[in-house]
Design a protein around this motif. Structure first.
Motif, PDB file in Angstrom:
ATOM      1  N   MET A 368       0.829  -1.204   0.000  1.00  0.00           N
ATOM      2  CA  MET A 368       0.000   0.000   0.000  1.00  0.00           C
ATOM      3  C   MET A 368       0.867   1.259   0.000  1.00  0.00           C
ATOM      4  SD  MET A 368      -3.145  -0.638  -0.324  1.00  0.00           S
ATOM      5  CE  MET A 368      -3.646   1.044   0.009  1.00  0.00           C
ATOM      6  N   ALA A 369       2.019   1.200   0.693  1.00  0.00           N
ATOM      7  CA  ALA A 369       2.923   2.359   0.683  1.00  0.00           C
ATOM      8  C   ALA A 369       3.453   2.613  -0.724  1.00  0.00           C
ATOM      9  CB  ALA A 369       4.080   2.122   1.655  1.00  0.00           C
ATOM     10  N   GLY A 370       3.772   1.523  -1.450  1.00  0.00           N
ATOM     11  CA  GLY A 370       4.236   1.686  -2.825  1.00  0.00           C
ATOM     12  C   GLY A 370       3.151   2.246  -3.729  1.00  0.00           C
ATOM     13  N   ILE A 371       1.932   1.719  -3.572  1.00  0.00           N
ATOM     14  CA  ILE A 371       0.822   2.236  -4.382  1.00  0.00           C
ATOM     15  C   ILE A 371       0.543   3.690  -4.035  1.00  0.00           C
ATOM     16  CG2 ILE A 371      -1.640   1.986  -4.871  1.00  0.00           C
ATOM     17  CD1 ILE A 371      -1.339  -1.002  -4.380  1.00  0.00           C
ATOM     18  N   ASP A 372       0.629   4.009  -2.753  1.00  0.00           N
ATOM     19  CA  ASP A 372       0.398   5.382  -2.312  1.00  0.00           C
ATOM     20  C   ASP A 372       1.446   6.326  -2.907  1.00  0.00           C
ATOM     21  OD1 ASP A 372      -1.493   6.803  -0.633  1.00  0.00           O
ATOM     22  OD2 ASP A 372       0.228   7.374   0.586  1.00  0.00           O
ATOM     23  N   ALA A 373       2.690   5.854  -2.987  1.00  0.00           N
ATOM     24  CA  ALA A 373       3.749   6.685  -3.573  1.00  0.00           C
ATOM     25  C   ALA A 373       3.527   6.884  -5.069  1.00  0.00           C
ATOM     26  CB  ALA A 373       5.113   6.043  -3.315  1.00  0.00           C
ATOM     27  N   LEU A 374       3.075   5.840  -5.747  1.00  0.00           N
ATOM     28  CA  LEU A 374       2.844   5.948  -7.184  1.00  0.00           C
ATOM     29  C   LEU A 374       1.654   6.840  -7.516  1.00  0.00           C
ATOM     30  CD1 LEU A 374       3.431   2.238  -8.296  1.00  0.00           C
ATOM     31  CD2 LEU A 374       4.943   4.197  -8.661  1.00  0.00           C
ATOM     32  N   THR A 375       0.654   6.864  -6.628  1.00  0.00           N
ATOM     33  CA  THR A 375      -0.551   7.659  -6.883  1.00  0.00           C
ATOM     34  C   THR A 375      -0.498   9.035  -6.250  1.00  0.00           C
ATOM     35  OG1 THR A 375      -1.635   6.654  -4.953  1.00  0.00           O
ATOM     36  CG2 THR A 375      -1.985   5.604  -7.102  1.00  0.00           C
ATOM     37  N   GLY A 376       0.640   9.391  -5.666  1.00  0.00           N
ATOM     38  CA  GLY A 376       0.765  10.712  -5.060  1.00  0.00           C
ATOM     39  C   GLY A 376       0.021  10.867  -3.753  1.00  0.00           C
ATOM     40  N   GLY A 377      -0.162   9.773  -3.024  1.00  0.00           N
ATOM     41  CA  GLY A 377      -0.799   9.854  -1.703  1.00  0.00           C
ATOM     42  C   GLY A 377      -2.302   9.700  -1.728  1.00  0.00           C
ATOM     43  N   GLY A 378      -2.871   9.288  -2.826  1.00  0.00           N
ATOM     44  CA  GLY A 378      -4.326   9.184  -2.897  1.00  0.00           C
ATOM     45  C   GLY A 378      -4.871   7.781  -2.783  1.00  0.00           C
ATOM     46  N   ALA A 379      -4.012   6.785  -2.566  1.00  0.00           N
ATOM     47  CA  ALA A 379      -4.494   5.402  -2.508  1.00  0.00           C
ATOM     48  C   ALA A 379      -5.287   5.121  -1.240  1.00  0.00           C
ATOM     49  CB  ALA A 379      -3.314   4.433  -2.607  1.00  0.00           C
ATOM     50  N   TRP A 380      -4.899   5.757  -0.156  1.00  0.00           N
ATOM     51  CA  TRP A 380      -5.589   5.542   1.123  1.00  0.00           C
ATOM     52  C   TRP A 380      -5.859   6.893   1.759  1.00  0.00           C
ATOM     53  CZ3 TRP A 380      -7.917   1.432   3.039  1.00  0.00           C
ATOM     54  CH2 TRP A 380      -8.319   1.439   4.368  1.00  0.00           C
ATOM     55  N   GLN A 381      -7.123   7.217   1.932  1.00  0.00           N
ATOM     56  CA  GLN A 381      -7.516   8.514   2.463  1.00  0.00           C
ATOM     57  C   GLN A 381      -8.104   8.335   3.858  1.00  0.00           C
ATOM     58  OE1 GLN A 381     -10.116   9.356  -0.927  1.00  0.00           O
ATOM     59  NE2 GLN A 381      -8.766  11.050  -1.488  1.00  0.00           N
ATOM     60  N   PRO A 382      -7.382   8.719   4.914  1.00  0.00           N
ATOM     61  CA  PRO A 382      -7.885   8.534   6.282  1.00  0.00           C
ATOM     62  C   PRO A 382      -9.185   9.264   6.552  1.00  0.00           C
ATOM     63  CG  PRO A 382      -5.534   9.051   6.282  1.00  0.00           C
ATOM     64  CD  PRO A 382      -6.021   9.278   4.898  1.00  0.00           C
ATOM     65  N   GLU A 383      -9.376  10.423   5.930  1.00  0.00           N
ATOM     66  CA  GLU A 383     -10.610  11.166   6.179  1.00  0.00           C
ATOM     67  C   GLU A 383     -11.831  10.447   5.631  1.00  0.00           C
ATOM     68  OE1 GLU A 383      -8.669  12.851   2.415  1.00  0.00           O
ATOM     69  OE2 GLU A 383      -8.070  12.153   4.404  1.00  0.00           O
ATOM     70  N   VAL A 384     -11.630   9.517   4.697  1.00  0.00           N
ATOM     71  CA  VAL A 384     -12.734   8.733   4.146  1.00  0.00           C
ATOM     72  C   VAL A 384     -12.868   7.408   4.879  1.00  0.00           C
ATOM     73  CG1 VAL A 384     -13.643   7.601   2.084  1.00  0.00           C
ATOM     74  CG2 VAL A 384     -12.477   9.813   1.889  1.00  0.00           C
ATOM     75  N   ARG A 385     -11.747   6.692   5.080  1.00  0.00           N
ATOM     76  CA  ARG A 385     -11.780   5.365   5.713  1.00  0.00           C
ATOM     77  C   ARG A 385     -11.811   5.430   7.233  1.00  0.00           C
ATOM     78  NH1 ARG A 385     -10.032   5.822   0.271  1.00  0.00           N
ATOM     79  NH2 ARG A 385     -10.479   3.833  -0.768  1.00  0.00           N
ATOM     80  N   GLY A 386     -11.400   6.544   7.819  1.00  0.00           N
ATOM     81  CA  GLY A 386     -11.423   6.678   9.270  1.00  0.00           C
ATOM     82  C   GLY A 386     -10.119   6.314   9.934  1.00  0.00           C
ATOM     83  N   ILE A 387      -9.443   5.260   9.477  1.00  0.00           N
ATOM     84  CA  ILE A 387      -8.174   4.839  10.063  1.00  0.00           C
ATOM     85  C   ILE A 387      -7.034   5.205   9.118  1.00  0.00           C
ATOM     86  CG2 ILE A 387      -9.212   3.006  11.433  1.00  0.00           C
ATOM     87  CD1 ILE A 387      -8.413   1.018   9.327  1.00  0.00           C
ATOM     88  N   TYR A 388      -5.805   5.197   9.654  1.00  0.00           N
ATOM     89  CA  TYR A 388      -4.671   5.728   8.918  1.00  0.00           C
ATOM     90  C   TYR A 388      -3.981   4.709   8.020  1.00  0.00           C
ATOM     91  CZ  TYR A 388      -5.053   9.822  11.920  1.00  0.00           C
ATOM     92  OH  TYR A 388      -5.508  10.946  12.545  1.00  0.00           O
ATOM     93  N   ARG A 389      -4.224   3.435   8.212  1.00  0.00           N
ATOM     94  CA  ARG A 389      -3.514   2.440   7.426  1.00  0.00           C
ATOM     95  C   ARG A 389      -4.428   1.261   7.137  1.00  0.00           C
ATOM     96  NH1 ARG A 389      -1.021  -1.907  10.187  1.00  0.00           N
ATOM     97  NH2 ARG A 389      -1.644  -2.041  12.376  1.00  0.00           N
ATOM     98  N   LEU A 390      -4.020   0.455   6.180  1.00  0.00           N
ATOM     99  CA  LEU A 390      -4.769  -0.745   5.814  1.00  0.00           C
ATOM    100  C   LEU A 390      -4.058  -1.961   6.398  1.00  0.00           C
ATOM    101  CD1 LEU A 390      -7.080  -2.042   4.220  1.00  0.00           C
ATOM    102  CD2 LEU A 390      -5.548  -2.159   2.254  1.00  0.00           C
ATOM    103  N   PRO A 391      -4.489  -2.451   7.536  1.00  0.00           N
ATOM    104  CA  PRO A 391      -3.813  -3.593   8.156  1.00  0.00           C
ATOM    105  C   PRO A 391      -4.342  -4.915   7.610  1.00  0.00           C
ATOM    106  CG  PRO A 391      -5.535  -2.813   9.596  1.00  0.00           C
ATOM    107  CD  PRO A 391      -5.600  -1.956   8.352  1.00  0.00           C
ATOM    108  N   ALA A 392      -3.637  -5.976   7.905  1.00  0.00           N
ATOM    109  CA  ALA A 392      -4.077  -7.327   7.538  1.00  0.00           C
ATOM    110  C   ALA A 392      -3.894  -8.238   8.749  1.00  0.00           C
ATOM    111  CB  ALA A 392      -3.276  -7.859   6.351  1.00  0.00           C
ATOM    112  N   GLU A 393      -4.866  -9.086   8.959  1.00  0.00           N
ATOM    113  CA  GLU A 393      -4.813 -10.021  10.087  1.00  0.00           C
ATOM    114  C   GLU A 393      -5.096 -11.430   9.579  1.00  0.00           C
ATOM    115  OE1 GLU A 393      -7.343 -11.075  14.117  1.00  0.00           O
ATOM    116  OE2 GLU A 393      -7.268  -8.990  13.450  1.00  0.00           O
ATOM    117  N   LEU A 394      -4.067 -12.242   9.555  1.00  0.00           N
ATOM    118  CA  LEU A 394      -4.223 -13.626   9.114  1.00  0.00           C
ATOM    119  C   LEU A 394      -4.865 -14.449  10.226  1.00  0.00           C
ATOM    120  CD1 LEU A 394      -0.835 -14.253   7.289  1.00  0.00           C
ATOM    121  CD2 LEU A 394      -3.106 -14.363   6.242  1.00  0.00           C
TER     122      LEU A 394
END
Length: 433
Positions: A368-394
């Motif tokens: 997600m950090a790589g995608i965020d860098a390629l898209t100029g910071g628009g891949a994950w928007q905290p003001e829309v999703r509420g949280i600051y990062r996209l975690p994964a829990e196996l």
């Protein structure tokens, strides 16, 4: 004299030999690889999606429970008469003997702790900027008991200085350009009441602590103020607005609703974190089911390629089937041989999909950090999703059901072409050989 047991070693040997690529059977080999890759990608997508959805829900719930009460007890609204104008208006209910009520609620089995709170809306202003904020009046001990607020890794300042100032969210600090030691002006619409109406109350406070709760909406709107100062600032002397209650199992918070209402007495009302976020969590659970069904269709489509590959294999191996039957192999043995051909593809594809899915889930932050860098910071928007990062829990259950789904579909679609091979007449198969 009984024959060899089902799934004997020679059946595995023949099945594995048939799956090995040969120049004259390139089509079979290509179909096998397509089936294997399709199943691997389907299982990978299923595991990664389930892990991300589980991580998102866990992070969302953790940010709620780490900075908010599990349930809140408050009193019903009251009718109050203005002493100057004789007008009657409705105000939120107040808890007068809040220490005694908090102690009573804390005695309920399963309740971990309770905390009286003052709440009010203000306008925060500093450095020619302003922002609407919600003030929570709490004691220092109650503030320290909030794990998301006092996390040293995400905060600045010394929380022990809380009694001499206020604690603000990182979003407010960023928007008002505030740091530790700066002063912020708070304007409350409900100030002193006079014969000419209510005048706003304006006070300036020093910022002694800046926190990040992991939720965009909390960091952007929340301010913590010492309990005594909040009572004075909001005209709440001797009362509290609500009592926050924390239980040992927040997922079962509904079990405490009735005991809390009985202990709080007449006029009490209860509002839990599930009441505030239950609809969103229900939507997440429904979305999880929909995603699982959707991705299951992809795995099914990939599994169907096994059928195509096996039909081609049976057609190419007609002579071999006839020879094996004349050598004494039963229909059941031939069926098992070709069933194992499809099962090998499904098992290998599933194992590869599990490995790829786990690797993808473990590295989702970097991806997600790589995608965020390629898209100029628009891949994950905290003001829309509420949280600051996209975690994964196996979770073991998610991996197990993905594996079970893939293997079950792979085995089922293998049965038809395997039965076709088993029912082939050896005389017809060898007639033109």
């Amino acid at each position: 004299m009984s024959g060899p047991a089902p799934f004997s070693r020679y059946e595995f040997m023949i099945a594995w030999r048939y799956l090995r690529a040969r120049r004259t059977e390139g089509g079979v080999s290509v179909m096998t690889w397509i089936s294997l890759i399709g199943i691997a990608l389907g299982v990978m997508a299923l595991i990664a999606t389930l892990a991300v959805r589980a991580g998102f829900r866990a992070e969302f719930v953790d940010t709620i429970l780490g900075a908010n009460a599990h349930t809140t007890v408050y009193m019903a609204p009251e009718r109050v008469e203005n002493e100057f104008t004789d007008d009657v208006y409705v105000v939120p209910g107040r808890i007068r003997d809040y220490d005694a009520m908090a102690a009573t609620l804390a005695d309920i089995p399963g309740v971990v702790r309770t905390a009286p709170v003052i709440r009010g809306q203000v306008m925060a202003s500093a450095n020619d900027a302003s922002n609407v904020a919600e003030v929570y009046g709490v004691t220092l001990d109650d503030l320290k008991a909030m794990p998301r607020i006092v996390d040293p890794a995400t905060s600045a300042g010394d929380v022990d200085d809380f009694e001499s100032g206020i604690a603000i969210g990182s979003g407010i600090a960023r928007e008002l350009n505030l740091g530790i030691g700066d002063r912020v002006r708070l304007i409350a619409p409900e100030g002193a009441r006079t014969a000419f109406g209510t005048t706003p109350r304006v006070n300036a406070y020093q910022v002694v602590y800046v926190f990040s709760a992991g939720r965009y909406d909390i960091d952007r709107t929340r301010i913590y103020m010492p309990m005594a100062e909040a009572q004075s600032y909001f005209n709440r002397e001797g009362v509290a607005d609500e009592i926050e209650v924390f239980v040992d199992d927040p997922e079962r918070v509904d079990d405490w609703m009735l005991p809390l209402l009985r202990a709080a007495g007449e006029g009490a009302q209860v509002w839990s974190w599930r009441d505030a976020s239950g609809s969103f969590l229900s939507a997440l659970d429904m979305e999880d089911d929909v995603m699982f069904v959707t991705l299951s269709v992809l795995v099914l489509i990939a599994s169907m390629n096994i059928t195509s590959g096996l039909i081609m294999l049976v057609k190419n191996k007609g002579r071999d089937i006839g020879i094996l039957r004349t050598m004494g192999l039963t229909e059941g043995a031939v069926l098992r041989v070709f069933f194992l051909c499809g099962a090998f593809t499904g098992v290998i594809g599933t194992i590869a999909g599990v490995v790829l899915g786990v690797l993808l889930a473990l590295n989702v932050d970097g991806i997600m950090a790589g995608i965020d860098a390629l898209t100029g910071g628009g891949a994950w928007q905290p003001e829309v999703r509420g949280i600051y990062r996209l975690p994964a829990e196996l979770r073991a259950w998610d991996i197990l059901r993905a594996v079970a789904l893939s293997l079950t579909l792979s085995f089922i679609v293998t049965i038809f072409p395997a039965r076709r091979a088993a029912r082939m007449n050896p005389v017809e198969a060898l007639r033109y050989e």
